[in-house]
Write a protein that holds these residues in place. Sequence first.
Motif, PDB file in Angstrom:
ATOM      1  N   GLY A  81      14.366  19.982   4.066  1.00 58.16           N
ATOM      2  CA  GLY A  81      15.030  21.274   4.134  1.00 58.16           C
ATOM      3  C   GLY A  81      15.347  21.763   2.742  1.00 58.16           C
ATOM      4  N   PHE A  82      16.352  22.635   2.654  1.00 55.47           N
ATOM      5  CA  PHE A  82      16.726  23.246   1.389  1.00 55.47           C
ATOM      6  C   PHE A  82      18.205  23.023   1.115  1.00 55.47           C
ATOM      7  N   VAL A  83      18.532  22.750  -0.130  1.00 57.42           N
ATOM      8  CA  VAL A  83      19.920  22.675  -0.568  1.00 57.42           C
ATOM      9  C   VAL A  83      20.036  23.390  -1.898  1.00 57.42           C
ATOM     10  N   SER A  84      21.277  23.766  -2.232  1.00 58.28           N
ATOM     11  CA  SER A  84      21.501  24.467  -3.484  1.00 58.28           C
ATOM     12  C   SER A  84      22.934  24.249  -3.958  1.00 58.28           C
TER      13      SER A  84
ATOM     14  N   ILE B 138      14.613  20.134  -0.786  1.00 55.91           N
ATOM     15  CA  ILE B 138      14.154  20.951  -1.898  1.00 55.91           C
ATOM     16  C   ILE B 138      15.377  21.642  -2.491  1.00 55.91           C
ATOM     17  N   ASN B 139      15.580  21.445  -3.789  1.00 59.45           N
ATOM     18  CA  ASN B 139      16.694  22.109  -4.485  1.00 59.45           C
ATOM     19  C   ASN B 139      16.258  23.512  -4.872  1.00 59.45           C
ATOM     20  N   ILE B 140      17.005  24.497  -4.406  1.00 65.06           N
ATOM     21  CA  ILE B 140      16.688  25.861  -4.789  1.00 65.06           C
ATOM     22  C   ILE B 140      17.709  26.347  -5.809  1.00 65.06           C
ATOM     23  N   GLU B 141      17.303  27.304  -6.618  1.00 65.03           N
ATOM     24  CA  GLU B 141      18.081  27.680  -7.792  1.00 65.03           C
ATOM     25  C   GLU B 141      19.240  28.615  -7.507  1.00 65.03           C
ATOM     26  N   ASN B 142      19.104  29.481  -6.518  1.00 61.23           N
ATOM     27  CA  ASN B 142      20.141  30.502  -6.347  1.00 61.23           C
ATOM     28  C   ASN B 142      21.206  30.063  -5.365  1.00 61.23           C
ATOM     29  N   GLY B 143      22.411  30.566  -5.566  1.00 56.58           N
ATOM     30  CA  GLY B 143      23.485  30.374  -4.593  1.00 56.58           C
ATOM     31  C   GLY B 143      23.911  28.929  -4.414  1.00 56.58           C
ATOM     32  N   PHE B 144      24.464  28.674  -3.238  1.00 61.37           N
ATOM     33  CA  PHE B 144      24.869  27.319  -2.888  1.00 61.37           C
ATOM     34  C   PHE B 144      24.731  27.134  -1.386  1.00 61.37           C
ATOM     35  N   THR B 145      24.541  25.886  -0.993  1.00 61.72           N
ATOM     36  CA  THR B 145      24.470  25.551   0.424  1.00 61.72           C
ATOM     37  C   THR B 145      25.768  25.975   1.087  1.00 61.72           C
ATOM     38  N   ARG B 146      25.670  26.514   2.266  1.00 62.66           N
ATOM     39  CA  ARG B 146      26.822  27.122   2.925  1.00 62.66           C
ATOM     40  C   ARG B 146      27.900  26.109   3.306  1.00 62.66           C
TER      41      ARG B 146
ATOM     42  N   ASN C  80      31.224  30.608   9.669  1.00 60.90           N
ATOM     43  CA  ASN C  80      30.024  30.011   9.107  1.00 60.90           C
ATOM     44  C   ASN C  80      29.532  30.799   7.905  1.00 60.90           C
ATOM     45  N   GLY C  81      29.274  30.082   6.819  1.00 60.76           N
ATOM     46  CA  GLY C  81      28.727  30.703   5.619  1.00 60.76           C
ATOM     47  C   GLY C  81      27.283  31.109   5.836  1.00 60.76           C
ATOM     48  N   GLN C  82      26.744  31.896   4.912  1.00 60.86           N
ATOM     49  CA  GLN C  82      25.380  32.387   5.089  1.00 60.86           C
ATOM     50  C   GLN C  82      24.343  31.539   4.380  1.00 60.86           C
ATOM     51  N   GLY C  83      24.681  30.874   3.311  1.00 63.83           N
ATOM     52  CA  GLY C  83      23.714  30.057   2.593  1.00 63.83           C
ATOM     53  C   GLY C  83      22.887  30.877   1.612  1.00 63.83           C
ATOM     54  N   PRO C  84      22.072  30.201   0.793  1.00 65.02           N
ATOM     55  CA  PRO C  84      21.302  30.873  -0.251  1.00 65.02           C
ATOM     56  C   PRO C  84      20.039  31.540   0.300  1.00 65.02           C
TER      57      PRO C  84
ATOM     58  N   ILE D  95      18.104  29.214  11.153  1.00 63.15           N
ATOM     59  CA  ILE D  95      17.409  29.428   9.892  1.00 63.15           C
ATOM     60  C   ILE D  95      18.190  30.482   9.116  1.00 63.15           C
ATOM     61  N   PRO D  96      18.053  30.498   7.799  1.00 64.95           N
ATOM     62  CA  PRO D  96      18.745  31.537   7.029  1.00 64.95           C
ATOM     63  C   PRO D  96      18.294  32.927   7.492  1.00 64.95           C
ATOM     64  N   ASN D  97      19.189  33.898   7.388  1.00 65.65           N
ATOM     65  CA  ASN D  97      18.857  35.237   7.873  1.00 65.65           C
ATOM     66  C   ASN D  97      17.783  35.921   7.031  1.00 65.65           C
ATOM     67  N   THR D  98      17.391  35.320   5.926  1.00 65.51           N
ATOM     68  CA  THR D  98      16.313  35.879   5.110  1.00 65.51           C
ATOM     69  C   THR D  98      14.939  35.470   5.620  1.00 65.51           C
TER      70      THR D  98
END
Length: 183
Positions: A57-60, A81-89, A103-107, A136-139
């Motif tokens: 998955g993805f974390v930030s 997978i570490n992504i650069e923007n934001g932070f994990t919710r 619930n937070g939205q996530g990066p 899944i993220p709303n993006t």
Amino acid sequence: MIYTVTLNPSIDYVIKLDNLKNGEVNRTKEEYVYPGGKGINVSLILKELGYESRALGFVSGFTGNYIKDVLKDKGLNEDFINIENGFTRINVKVKSSEETEINGQGPNISEKDLNKLYEKLDTLMENDVLVLAGSIPNTLDSSFYENIMKRLENKNIKIVVDATKNLLINVLKHKPFLIKPNN
């Protein structure tokens, strides 16, 4: 090998209090912090049952690092997978006379990051099990799980889907090995 995918993991901050009073300072009676996300939960239960899995998955950010550290401490094989923007919710769960969740939205997940996940999924082999679990993220488009299934359809992989609404409905035509519908 069993692979779990958590596209929108979280830190679940669970607090208990006698009575939530809006507009006032409230003091907790109990507090707990857990790595959250359905795919992560599947990996944790598999570990308890003596089965190995790899959590994808993805974390930030600092919250993503916390999740990875906790999973490693619990002996889980994580390959996030570490992504650069934001932070994990962070999800806040307030348990009082009624339960309330925030619930937070996530990066945002970029196309480049999605391709990294697809590259990992492309390495799955015949008879592997892939668990696509949770929101899944709303993006991302609600056809995302379906797109993964299409991509892997000729590899003879058993795919399990634990999702809601269109995420689940969209995959049915691809005949997943197992589904877990949610209300």
